[in-house]
Scaffold this motif. Structure first.
Motif, PDB file in Angstrom:
ATOM      1  N   THR A  95       0.851  -1.191   0.000  1.00  0.00           N
ATOM      2  CA  THR A  95       0.000   0.000   0.000  1.00  0.00           C
ATOM      3  C   THR A  95       0.888   1.243   0.000  1.00  0.00           C
ATOM      4  O   THR A  95       2.107   1.145   0.004  1.00  0.00           O
ATOM      5  CB  THR A  95      -0.938   0.025   1.216  1.00  0.00           C
ATOM      6  OG1 THR A  95      -0.155   0.158   2.421  1.00  0.00           O
ATOM      7  CG2 THR A  95      -1.758  -1.244   1.294  1.00  0.00           C
ATOM      8  N   PRO A 113      -2.637   3.398   5.433  1.00  0.00           N
ATOM      9  CA  PRO A 113      -3.221   2.057   5.582  1.00  0.00           C
ATOM     10  C   PRO A 113      -2.316   1.193   6.468  1.00  0.00           C
ATOM     11  O   PRO A 113      -1.191   0.861   6.080  1.00  0.00           O
ATOM     12  CB  PRO A 113      -3.271   1.521   4.148  1.00  0.00           C
ATOM     13  CG  PRO A 113      -3.011   2.712   3.261  1.00  0.00           C
ATOM     14  CD  PRO A 113      -2.171   3.642   4.061  1.00  0.00           C
ATOM     15  N   PRO A 121      -7.798  -3.439   3.767  1.00  0.00           N
ATOM     16  CA  PRO A 121      -6.993  -2.411   4.429  1.00  0.00           C
ATOM     17  C   PRO A 121      -7.862  -1.302   5.005  1.00  0.00           C
ATOM     18  O   PRO A 121      -8.838  -0.870   4.389  1.00  0.00           O
ATOM     19  CB  PRO A 121      -6.100  -1.877   3.302  1.00  0.00           C
ATOM     20  CG  PRO A 121      -6.142  -2.906   2.228  1.00  0.00           C
ATOM     21  CD  PRO A 121      -7.488  -3.544   2.329  1.00  0.00           C
ATOM     22  N   ALA A 123      -7.292   2.556   7.114  1.00  0.00           N
ATOM     23  CA  ALA A 123      -6.242   3.557   7.297  1.00  0.00           C
ATOM     24  C   ALA A 123      -6.421   4.344   8.588  1.00  0.00           C
ATOM     25  O   ALA A 123      -7.515   4.461   9.136  1.00  0.00           O
ATOM     26  CB  ALA A 123      -6.229   4.521   6.103  1.00  0.00           C
ATOM     27  N   PRO A 144      -8.796   4.007   3.017  1.00  0.00           N
ATOM     28  CA  PRO A 144      -7.455   4.425   2.577  1.00  0.00           C
ATOM     29  C   PRO A 144      -7.434   5.132   1.230  1.00  0.00           C
ATOM     30  O   PRO A 144      -6.430   5.751   0.878  1.00  0.00           O
ATOM     31  CB  PRO A 144      -6.676   3.103   2.516  1.00  0.00           C
ATOM     32  CG  PRO A 144      -7.716   2.056   2.298  1.00  0.00           C
ATOM     33  CD  PRO A 144      -8.937   2.540   3.019  1.00  0.00           C
TER      34      PRO A 144
END
Length: 368
Positions: A95, A113, A121, A123, A144
């Motif tokens: 990421t 993230p 994911p 964040a 994210p």
């Protein structure tokens, strides 16, 4: 088109991801807590980075992704300017960070993230002080694929937080996060696929673009201001005086085309084209003078002519420096959006082009 995959991942990936029901942390718990960490310490004095002692000038805040972390770095606009590493921020492997420099030029807000929730994911919002290296973790449980927006006085960051109702309807809260981690819900949107805060008008009211089944709509303080398009829009940029919005329309009426548009926030005028008929563009930036926006136009080939491979490629503008002397761009080596080639971060000014080799993200400008 190849460039829509390489440059347009933010909007289209975000739209797909937002349509899936993802259980995230509750807002009250997700937006709590502050953690501070000093990364560089001077003997006998407060924490300080090399940037705190840098000479006056314009500086690009950029990032180098190493896989499981990103190095946030500041680079001047002069030829062969030395890069000053500020901090290394850990994140999930594969990421990257999204960042925005504060209006004060001292801090950068980073959408990071760093957590997996139900296989996806999630964040955190952290801030990094460019002069002290201090990191603060201000919020968690965020999408994210969003960009943070600073308040004009640099005392807070506006982000969006996503939840779902019992019937599966998406609810998007637009939230202001203070520097002490205090969360204030500014507005909510039911049923929207995307809500993107884009800036503040002359009265200091929040402007956002809502994307739903109607297309794209500009809102102010959560209320509709004007309808922008039946299509998805992207690359929104508000003029320095807060009176006009430039953006790119992802028009699908005759195949996917990226069409530059411009609209006044106030008045009765409609959305206008910002280039020759059919001319495509990606990326939007306003110079501090605010006279007209800069779009990244696709190299134009007149009808009936032979398209030749470009030797110089084309630029997708990111942002002007605070004094307007330099423009950060993603330069693509190819001849068209369909054949974009490879990208490179560059700074363009009267002295020519300065490649920012090795850096993959541009977060904004700071000035000393």
């Amino acid at each position: 088109m190849a460039l829509s995959r390489a440059v347009g991942e933010r909007l289209h990936a975000g739209l797909r991801g937002r349509r899936r029901a993802l259980a995230v942390l509750a807002l009250a718990g997700a937006l709590a807590g502050v953690t501070a960490l000093s990364l560089l310490v001077q003997n006998g004095g407060p924490p300080q980075t090399a940037f705190a002692r840098a000479p006056s000038g314009q500086y690009a805040v950029v990032a180098k992704n190493t896989g499981a972390s990103t190095v946030v770095t500041v680079v001047g606009t002069s030829a062969n300017a030395a890069a000053m590493e500020i901090a290394t921020v850990a994140h999930l492997p594969g990421t990257g960070l999204r960042g925005a420099v504060s209006p004060s030029g001292r801090q950068v807000a980073l959408i990071t993230p760093d957590t997996i929730v139900l296989g996806r994911p999630v964040a955190a919002l952290i801030t990094l002080d460019l002069e002290t290296g201090e990191i603060r973790r201000l919020a968690e449980g965020l999408d994210p694929l969003q960009d943070a927006l600073w308040t004009p006085d640099s005392t807070g960051v506006v982000v969006t937080h996503r939840t779902w109702t019992a019937t599966g309807e998406p609810m998007t809260s637009v939230v202001r996060i203070g520097m002490d981690g205090t969360a204030t819900v500014l507005e909510t949107h039911a049923g929207a696929a995307i809500v993107a805060p884009v800036g503040f008008d002359r009265a200091g009211q929040l402007l956002a673009v809502r994307i739903d089944e109607r297309g794209s709509t500009l809102t102010r303080e959560g209320a509709e201001v004007r309808w922008l398009s039946t299509h998805i829009t992207r690359d929104w940029a508000l003029s320095p005086d807060g009176t006009r919005l430039a953006f790119v329309e992802a028009n699908t009426w005759q195949g996917l085309r990226y069409l530059p548009r411009l609209v006044w926030i106030e008045g009765s005028g409609g959305v206008s084209a910002a280039s020759a008929a059919g001319q495509q563009a990606l990326g939007t930036a306003w110079a501090p003078s605010g006279q007209s926006p800069k779009f990244g136009n696709e190299p134009y080939t007149p009808p009936g002519s032979v398209s030749a491979q470009s030797a110089t490629g084309f630029d997708v503008p990111l942002a002007y420096s605070r004094d307007g002397s330099s423009l950060a761009v993603h330069h693509w080596s190819g001849s068209s959006f369909a054949d974009p080639g490879t990208p490179q971060l560059q700074v363009v000014n009267n002295a020519g082009r300065q490649p920012l080799s090795g850096f993959s993200r541009f977060f904004g400008w700071s000035a000393r």
